[in-house]
Design an enzyme around this catalytic site. Structure first.
Site, PDB file in Angstrom:
ATOM      1  N   SER A 175       0.832  -1.213   0.000  1.00  0.00           N
ATOM      2  CA  SER A 175       0.000   0.000   0.000  1.00  0.00           C
ATOM      3  C   SER A 175       0.863   1.258   0.000  1.00  0.00           C
ATOM      4  O   SER A 175       0.587   2.221  -0.722  1.00  0.00           O
ATOM      5  CB  SER A 175      -0.882   0.035   1.260  1.00  0.00           C
ATOM      6  OG  SER A 175      -1.816  -1.000   1.233  1.00  0.00           O
ATOM      7  N   ARG A 201       1.476   4.240  -3.035  1.00  0.00           N
ATOM      8  CA  ARG A 201       1.214   5.650  -2.732  1.00  0.00           C
ATOM      9  C   ARG A 201       2.456   6.507  -2.930  1.00  0.00           C
ATOM     10  O   ARG A 201       2.364   7.639  -3.412  1.00  0.00           O
ATOM     11  CB  ARG A 201       0.672   5.782  -1.301  1.00  0.00           C
ATOM     12  CG  ARG A 201      -0.784   5.322  -1.191  1.00  0.00           C
ATOM     13  CD  ARG A 201      -1.170   4.997   0.231  1.00  0.00           C
ATOM     14  NE  ARG A 201      -2.585   4.704   0.423  1.00  0.00           N
ATOM     15  CZ  ARG A 201      -3.165   3.542   0.116  1.00  0.00           C
ATOM     16  NH1 ARG A 201      -2.455   2.556  -0.408  1.00  0.00           N
ATOM     17  NH2 ARG A 201      -4.451   3.358   0.330  1.00  0.00           N
ATOM     18  N   ARG A 251     -13.778  -7.030 -10.685  1.00  0.00           N
ATOM     19  CA  ARG A 251     -13.866  -6.321  -9.397  1.00  0.00           C
ATOM     20  C   ARG A 251     -14.649  -5.017  -9.530  1.00  0.00           C
ATOM     21  O   ARG A 251     -14.493  -4.298 -10.516  1.00  0.00           O
ATOM     22  CB  ARG A 251     -12.447  -6.090  -8.843  1.00  0.00           C
ATOM     23  CG  ARG A 251     -11.768  -7.432  -8.591  1.00  0.00           C
ATOM     24  CD  ARG A 251     -10.417  -7.291  -7.993  1.00  0.00           C
ATOM     25  NE  ARG A 251     -10.475  -6.724  -6.653  1.00  0.00           N
ATOM     26  CZ  ARG A 251      -9.395  -6.403  -5.952  1.00  0.00           C
ATOM     27  NH1 ARG A 251      -8.196  -6.570  -6.473  1.00  0.00           N
ATOM     28  NH2 ARG A 251      -9.521  -5.909  -4.744  1.00  0.00           N
ATOM     29  N   GLN A 285      -9.136   2.178  -0.400  1.00  0.00           N
ATOM     30  CA  GLN A 285      -9.020   2.506  -1.825  1.00  0.00           C
ATOM     31  C   GLN A 285     -10.088   3.526  -2.213  1.00  0.00           C
ATOM     32  O   GLN A 285      -9.812   4.474  -2.955  1.00  0.00           O
ATOM     33  CB  GLN A 285      -9.143   1.235  -2.655  1.00  0.00           C
ATOM     34  CG  GLN A 285      -7.988   0.276  -2.372  1.00  0.00           C
ATOM     35  CD  GLN A 285      -8.023  -0.979  -3.207  1.00  0.00           C
ATOM     36  OE1 GLN A 285      -8.954  -1.216  -3.958  1.00  0.00           O
ATOM     37  NE2 GLN A 285      -6.991  -1.788  -3.078  1.00  0.00           N
ATOM     38  N   ASP A 293      -6.760  -8.395   4.453  1.00  0.00           N
ATOM     39  CA  ASP A 293      -5.880  -9.141   3.543  1.00  0.00           C
ATOM     40  C   ASP A 293      -5.265 -10.380   4.202  1.00  0.00           C
ATOM     41  O   ASP A 293      -4.703 -11.237   3.516  1.00  0.00           O
ATOM     42  CB  ASP A 293      -4.752  -8.230   3.045  1.00  0.00           C
ATOM     43  CG  ASP A 293      -5.271  -7.150   2.107  1.00  0.00           C
ATOM     44  OD1 ASP A 293      -6.399  -7.274   1.609  1.00  0.00           O
ATOM     45  OD2 ASP A 293      -4.533  -6.167   1.881  1.00  0.00           O
ATOM     46  N   ARG A 338     -12.570 -14.580  -1.872  1.00  0.00           N
ATOM     47  CA  ARG A 338     -11.702 -15.266  -0.906  1.00  0.00           C
ATOM     48  C   ARG A 338     -12.476 -16.092   0.122  1.00  0.00           C
ATOM     49  O   ARG A 338     -11.858 -16.886   0.824  1.00  0.00           O
ATOM     50  CB  ARG A 338     -10.770 -14.260  -0.218  1.00  0.00           C
ATOM     51  CG  ARG A 338      -9.646 -13.822  -1.117  1.00  0.00           C
ATOM     52  CD  ARG A 338      -8.637 -12.940  -0.414  1.00  0.00           C
ATOM     53  NE  ARG A 338      -7.554 -12.585  -1.325  1.00  0.00           N
ATOM     54  CZ  ARG A 338      -6.757 -11.554  -1.166  1.00  0.00           C
ATOM     55  NH1 ARG A 338      -6.902 -10.750  -0.131  1.00  0.00           N
ATOM     56  NH2 ARG A 338      -5.797 -11.315  -2.038  1.00  0.00           N
ATOM     57  N   ARG A 367      -2.321 -14.137  -2.298  1.00  0.00           N
ATOM     58  CA  ARG A 367      -2.434 -14.480  -0.873  1.00  0.00           C
ATOM     59  C   ARG A 367      -3.001 -15.889  -0.669  1.00  0.00           C
ATOM     60  O   ARG A 367      -2.739 -16.514   0.355  1.00  0.00           O
ATOM     61  CB  ARG A 367      -3.272 -13.430  -0.145  1.00  0.00           C
ATOM     62  CG  ARG A 367      -2.643 -12.037  -0.224  1.00  0.00           C
ATOM     63  CD  ARG A 367      -3.149 -11.108   0.843  1.00  0.00           C
ATOM     64  NE  ARG A 367      -2.956  -9.722   0.460  1.00  0.00           N
ATOM     65  CZ  ARG A 367      -1.811  -9.047   0.548  1.00  0.00           C
ATOM     66  NH1 ARG A 367      -0.735  -9.645   1.007  1.00  0.00           N
ATOM     67  NH2 ARG A 367      -1.735  -7.784   0.172  1.00  0.00           N
TER      68      ARG A 367
END
Ligand code: S3P
Length: 427
Positions: free
Chosen positions: A23, A27, A122, A169, A315, A346, A388
């Site tokens: 993250s 940024r 998504r 987000q 996450d 997930r 993940r």
């Protein structure tokens, strides 16, 4: 698609420096790209997702040099971004898509944003709807909900936005648009999501206000280039924290890990389950707290994970599910319907893959219920292109009775390119 065989290990011991926070790496590149001057980044995560961010901003005319974990961004302010002659390809990265949309929403030119198969599924309306309300012209499949998306930005006004989801987000995209819009932009979310945007924008000289779960900025504002030191990613550390707790005869130290309060749900879960976890050498670097974490083989008890805790560990749920298979009693994960719109659904992928290894786990509408402890068996599992899931399965393989085969381990490059090297170092 690459596959990998993982065998049971007798113990995991040693010290690992986990790669940079994903993250924060995204940024740092984006804020450097819209800032005035030269931003230098150390500890950058050279994973596929963050490389997608670099490539998109290069296509938007920003000069960016990257050498492993060192990046230099030569920003020329907001005006330095130019209409790209190519499509902006975000790969697998939701953060690149949503934060970049916030930036493009205020740029007076046309952009086309595309990603991989997973990105195409998504939901993007969670950012394109408020950005359209601010005045940006955005279109795409499902009235701007799915990639490919086309954006013509500019002429935007501030918005007072009540987000239905706790999503960094969404919050970040709207705040970034707010920085180049007229008047006040304010985002309120149901629970506080990760606040790296707020911290880093402040470091880049932006004035913003935070009150409870509301963040406000007033436009227009400029950013000043900075030096950014990226801490290790607690979401990557999580795999080895779980491994250290569930593999017999283990003690693992993870150095330089970011422990921002909005990200430490995994630490709370380990503590609540009774894990032997220690934090040492706490300090603050670039507005972000870091520490060294040491975990040892632990006796664990099942717990409930819900509510405000969820955004603080969203996450980590795939690997927390593996952890829960080894805890005594029932672990209930609820209020986590956001899992359905991550790199994969997930809830489904975690439950289906763990069941193949003999775990006692059931999907629910907003999470899962896991009974432990169970001895995991061997089997064939897949990442379904989700980094993940691939790593969570590898940790499960470390305690399974027979070998497991994981298909699609190449997905792990998205956030942890040297994951298997680190695992081997600990064996
Ligand atoms: C991220 C925020 C989270 C997280 C993602 C990275 C970010 O998503 O799941 O991996 O960098 O802002 P949401 O904010 O959509 O929950």
């Amino acid at each position: 698609m690459t596959k990998k065989v993982v065998e049971r290990v007798q113990g995991l011991n040693g010290t690992i420096k986990v790669p940079g926070d994903k993250s924060i790496s995204h940024r740092a590149v984006m804020f450097g790209a819209i800032a005035n001057g030269k931003t230098t980044i150390e500890g950058f995560l050279p994973g596929d997702d963050c490389l997608s961010t670099i490539s998109c901003f290069q296509k938007l005319g920003v000069h960016i040099e990257q050498n492993e974990d060192e990046v230099t961004v030569y920003g020329n302010g907001w005006e330095g971004l130019k209409e790209a002659s190519e499509i902006l390809d975000v790969g697998n990265s939701g953060t690149t898509t949503r934060l970049m949309l916030g930036i493009l929403a205020t740029r007076p030119f046309h952009s086309v944003v595309i990603g991989d198969e997973s990105i195409a599924k998504r939901p993007m309306a969670r950012v394109t709807d408020p950005l359209k309300q601010m005045g940006a012209k955005i279109d795409g499949r499902g009235e701007g909900n799915f990639t490919p998306l086309s954006v013509r930005g500019g002429g935007t006004n501030g918005i007072l936005y009540n987000s239905p989801v706790a999503s960094a987000q969404v919050k970040s995209a709207i705040l970034l648009a707010g920085l180049q819009s007229n008047g006040l932009t304010s985002v309120t979310e149901p629970y506080k999501s990760r606040d790296h945007t707020e911290r880093m924008l402040t470091a880049f000289g932006v004035e913003l206000e935070e009150k409870n779960t509301t963040v406000s900025v007033r436009g227009p504002q400029m950013l000043k280039a900075q030096h950014v030191t990226v801490p290790g990613d607690i979401s990557s550390a999580a795999f080895f924290l779980v491994a250290g707790a569930i593999v017999e005869n283990s003690t693992i130290t993870l150095t330089n890990v970011g422990i921002n309060d909005t990200r430490t749900g995994i630490i709370d879960v380990l503590n609540n389950m009774g894990a032997r976890l220690q934090l040492k050498n706490e300090k603050v670097v670039n507005e972000e707290k870091i520490a060294d974490l040491t975990i040892s083989t632990s006796k664990l008890s099942g717990i409930e994970i819900s509510g405000e805790m969820i955004p603080r560990l969203i996450d980590e749920i795939p690997v927390i599910a593996v952890l829960a298979t080894q805890a005594n009693g029932t672990t209930i994960i609820k209020d986590a319907e956001e899992l359905k719109v991550k790199e994969t659904n997930r809830i489904d992928t975690v439950v289906n893959q763990l069941k193949k290894l003999g775990a006692n786990v059931e999907a629910t509408e907003d999470g899962m219920i896991i009974q432990g402890p169970t001895k995991l068996t061997g089997g064939e599992v897949a990442s379904f292109g989700d980094h993940r899931i691939g790593m969570a399965m590898a940790i499960a393989g470390c305690i399974a009775n027979e070998e497991i085969v994981i298909h699609g381990v190449d997905a792990i490059d998205v956030s942890y390119p040297n994951f298997f090297e680190h695992l081997n170092e600990l064996i």
